[in-house]
Design an enzyme around this catalytic site. Structure first.
Site, mmCIF file in Angstrom:
data_model
loop_
_atom_site.group_PDB
_atom_site.id
_atom_site.type_symbol
_atom_site.label_atom_id
_atom_site.label_comp_id
_atom_site.label_asym_id
_atom_site.label_seq_id
_atom_site.Cartn_x
_atom_site.Cartn_y
_atom_site.Cartn_z
ATOM 1 N N LYS A 67 -16.101 -16.841 -107.768
ATOM 2 C CA LYS A 67 -16.233 -15.589 -108.685
ATOM 3 C C LYS A 67 -17.591 -14.772 -108.379
ATOM 4 O O LYS A 67 -18.514 -15.125 -108.472
ATOM 5 C CB LYS A 67 -16.146 -16.058 -110.018
ATOM 6 C CG LYS A 67 -16.549 -14.914 -111.141
ATOM 7 C CD LYS A 67 -15.258 -13.999 -110.857
ATOM 8 C CE LYS A 67 -15.158 -13.056 -112.102
ATOM 9 N NZ LYS A 67 -14.182 -12.084 -111.943
ATOM 10 N N GLY A 89 -14.001 -3.517 -114.866
ATOM 11 C CA GLY A 89 -15.198 -3.347 -114.890
ATOM 12 C C GLY A 89 -15.773 -1.690 -115.097
ATOM 13 O O GLY A 89 -16.702 -1.556 -115.904
ATOM 14 N N ASN A 90 -14.864 -1.040 -114.701
ATOM 15 C CA ASN A 90 -15.131 0.530 -114.592
ATOM 16 C C ASN A 90 -15.095 0.914 -115.917
ATOM 17 O O ASN A 90 -15.564 2.258 -116.369
ATOM 18 C CB ASN A 90 -14.489 1.148 -113.749
ATOM 19 C CG ASN A 90 -12.854 1.352 -113.887
ATOM 20 O OD1 ASN A 90 -12.260 0.532 -114.312
ATOM 21 N ND2 ASN A 90 -12.200 2.498 -113.461
ATOM 22 N N LYS A 105 -4.963 -10.707 -110.876
ATOM 23 C CA LYS A 105 -4.011 -9.559 -111.927
ATOM 24 C C LYS A 105 -2.601 -9.856 -111.636
ATOM 25 O O LYS A 105 -1.900 -10.024 -112.699
ATOM 26 C CB LYS A 105 -4.244 -8.165 -111.449
ATOM 27 C CG LYS A 105 -5.819 -7.799 -111.958
ATOM 28 C CD LYS A 105 -6.059 -6.459 -111.645
ATOM 29 C CE LYS A 105 -7.552 -6.009 -111.337
ATOM 30 N NZ LYS A 105 -8.623 -6.760 -112.059
ATOM 31 N N LYS A 163 -11.637 -12.945 -115.842
ATOM 32 C CA LYS A 163 -11.160 -12.441 -116.750
ATOM 33 C C LYS A 163 -9.712 -11.985 -116.964
ATOM 34 O O LYS A 163 -9.249 -12.056 -117.966
ATOM 35 C CB LYS A 163 -12.009 -11.113 -117.144
ATOM 36 C CG LYS A 163 -11.692 -9.788 -116.257
ATOM 37 C CD LYS A 163 -11.032 -8.623 -117.111
ATOM 38 C CE LYS A 163 -10.899 -7.415 -116.303
ATOM 39 N NZ LYS A 163 -10.422 -7.655 -114.887
HETATM 40 P P1 ADP Z 1 -11.534 -4.812 -112.267
HETATM 41 O O1 ADP Z 1 -12.993 -4.659 -112.716
HETATM 42 O O2 ADP Z 1 -10.484 -3.830 -113.115
HETATM 43 O O3 ADP Z 1 -10.872 -6.380 -112.473
HETATM 44 P P2 ADP Z 1 -11.510 -5.191 -109.368
HETATM 45 O O4 ADP Z 1 -12.300 -4.872 -108.397
HETATM 46 O O5 ADP Z 1 -11.707 -6.840 -109.567
HETATM 47 O O6 ADP Z 1 -11.559 -4.493 -110.847
HETATM 48 O O7 ADP Z 1 -9.807 -5.346 -108.989
HETATM 49 C C1 ADP Z 1 -9.356 -3.825 -108.668
HETATM 50 C C2 ADP Z 1 -9.446 -3.429 -107.262
HETATM 51 O O8 ADP Z 1 -8.843 -4.416 -106.363
HETATM 52 C C3 ADP Z 1 -9.112 -2.225 -106.663
HETATM 53 O O9 ADP Z 1 -10.143 -1.416 -106.651
HETATM 54 C C4 ADP Z 1 -8.896 -2.513 -105.050
HETATM 55 O O10 ADP Z 1 -9.984 -2.292 -104.261
HETATM 56 C C5 ADP Z 1 -8.623 -4.094 -105.140
HETATM 57 N N1 ADP Z 1 -7.336 -4.419 -104.483
HETATM 58 C C6 ADP Z 1 -7.351 -5.547 -103.666
HETATM 59 N N2 ADP Z 1 -6.091 -5.708 -102.986
HETATM 60 C C7 ADP Z 1 -5.414 -4.710 -103.851
HETATM 61 C C8 ADP Z 1 -4.045 -4.385 -103.697
HETATM 62 N N3 ADP Z 1 -3.004 -5.115 -102.958
HETATM 63 N N4 ADP Z 1 -3.770 -3.320 -104.380
HETATM 64 C C9 ADP Z 1 -4.475 -2.720 -105.267
HETATM 65 N N5 ADP Z 1 -5.617 -2.745 -105.227
HETATM 66 C C10 ADP Z 1 -6.242 -4.107 -104.607
HETATM 67 MG MG MG Z 2 -11.970 -7.935 -111.438
#
Ligand code: ADP
Ligand code: MG
Length: 319
Positions: free
Chosen positions: A135, A15-16, A281, A219
């Site tokens: 979601k 998203g960022n 992920k 996604k």
């Molecule tokens: P994107 O838009 O890239 O999918 P998300 O917010 O869905 O972003 O996923 C990234 C976020 O996952 C990070 O900013 C962090 O806050 C969160 N997160 C949760 N668990 C973990 C973990 N074990 N290690 C790293 N990040 C984590």
């Molecule tokens: Mg995400």
């Protein structure tokens, strides 16, 4: 280098890459962010080492479109979530395609074609996710506002990774990227393709016909399906953290570097990764490698090239 020697790489953007935390979501903000993002991506393409298919999230955008529909519903018929998803793919795909064209032109490589493919993703009509919305979409709310929305609008709301409350909708599992063949044709011809935005539009098969469903496909999982369906060698998931962490946000937090798929699956089992953010992920990465992919890389946008060279990020391989 001949194009058939290049590594076919599917890159998921978080998203960022499109909207930063705290930004409103104006077109100008989004174009500016996209321009920053495409500088990194262009570097990958211009290195001559990679053939790239790009995918991206759409949470904030589809959330805003939903909000617009709701506010305007007495004047203009409001559109279902699958149509809103298509709108969000269109607007984001437009920005990335234009921005990539511009950056290639600026580098004297206006010959590199770029194209956005509006993508549908097949899901199963009886996926249990339809009974269990999970979601997050749209803006973050306070606890009080979230409770009001649950009551007044019948939204399902959850607390999202310590960042506030959000509406949740069903998130069925992706089974197939409907447009996989045209995507392969384009990428084989040297085109940088943007596809599967926001996980693709969820569709089911009914009497052998495709029909849209009100849901948002994760996604990261859709990007994994895309990577599988186009036969990618490498899957790269770019987000806002350089690593996936064990014991995330705990005193004994530990960054994950290179891991085997067995190790990554064990950490998944142990619950180190939050649902809806890092978990999909890691799931995408392990599934990709299990299905024969060479490696899956999870890192931040800024570290993409370093991580592709094996120098940072969480990298999942078969052994
Ligand atoms: P994107 O838009 O890239 O999918 P998300 O917010 O869905 O972003 O996923 C990234 C976020 O996952 C990070 O900013 C962090 O806050 C969160 N997160 C949760 N668990 C973990 C973990 N074990 N290690 C790293 N990040 C984590
Ligand atoms: Mg995400």
């Amino acid at each position: 280098m001949e194009s058939n020697e290049k590594t076919l790489t599917v890159v998921a953007l978080g998203g960022n890459a499109i909207l930063k935390p705290g930004q409103e979501g104006t077109a100008e903000e989004q174009i500016e962010n996209v321009n920053e993002t495409t500088k990194q991506l262009a570097e990958m393409v211009l290195s001559g080492e990679y053939k790239i298919v790009l995918s991206h999230g759409n949470g904030p955008q589809v959330g805003n479109i939903l909000l617009q529909n709701e506010i305007a519903k007495d004047e203009v018929p409001s559109q279902p979530l699958d149509v809103c998803g298509a709108e969000s793919q269109g607007l984001i795909g437009y920005m990335f395609a234009q921005s990539l064209d511009n950056v290639f032109n600026k580098n004297g490589r206006g010959d590199i074609p770029v194209s956005t493919v509006l993508t549908q993703t097949l899901v199963e009509a009886d996926d249990p996710a339809f009974e269990d919305p999970s979601k997050p979409v749209g803006p973050f709310y306070s606890k009080e506002k979230a409770e009001r929305l649950e009551e007044e609008k019948n939204y399902d709301m959850i607390e999202d990774a310590g960042r506030g409350y959000r509406r949740v909708v069903p998130s069925p599992k992706p089974k197939e990227i409907i447009e996989k063949e045209p995507i392969v044709q384009l990428v084989s011809a040297g085109t940088v393709v943007i596809a599967s935005g926001g996980g693709g539009i969820p569709v089911v098969k009914e009497d052998n016909a495709l029909v849209g469903r009100e849901a948002v496909i994760d996604k990261d999982l859709a990007t994994e399906q895309l990577a599988e369906d186009v036969g990618a060698e490498v899957l790269v998931i770019l987000t806002d953290v350089e690593f996936a962490y064990l014991n995330y946000n705990q005193p004994d937090e530990e960054a994950l570097g290179g891991v085997t798929v067995d190790e990554a699956e064990a950490y998944l089992e142990e619950g180190h990764f939050a649902r809806g953010s890092m978990k999909p992920k890691i799931e995408a990465g392990t599934e990709f490698v299990r299905q024969g992919g060479e490696k899956a890389v999870i890192t931040s946008l800024e570290k993409a090239l370093e991580a592709l060279d094996g120098n940072t990020g969480t990298i999942i391989t078969s052994e």
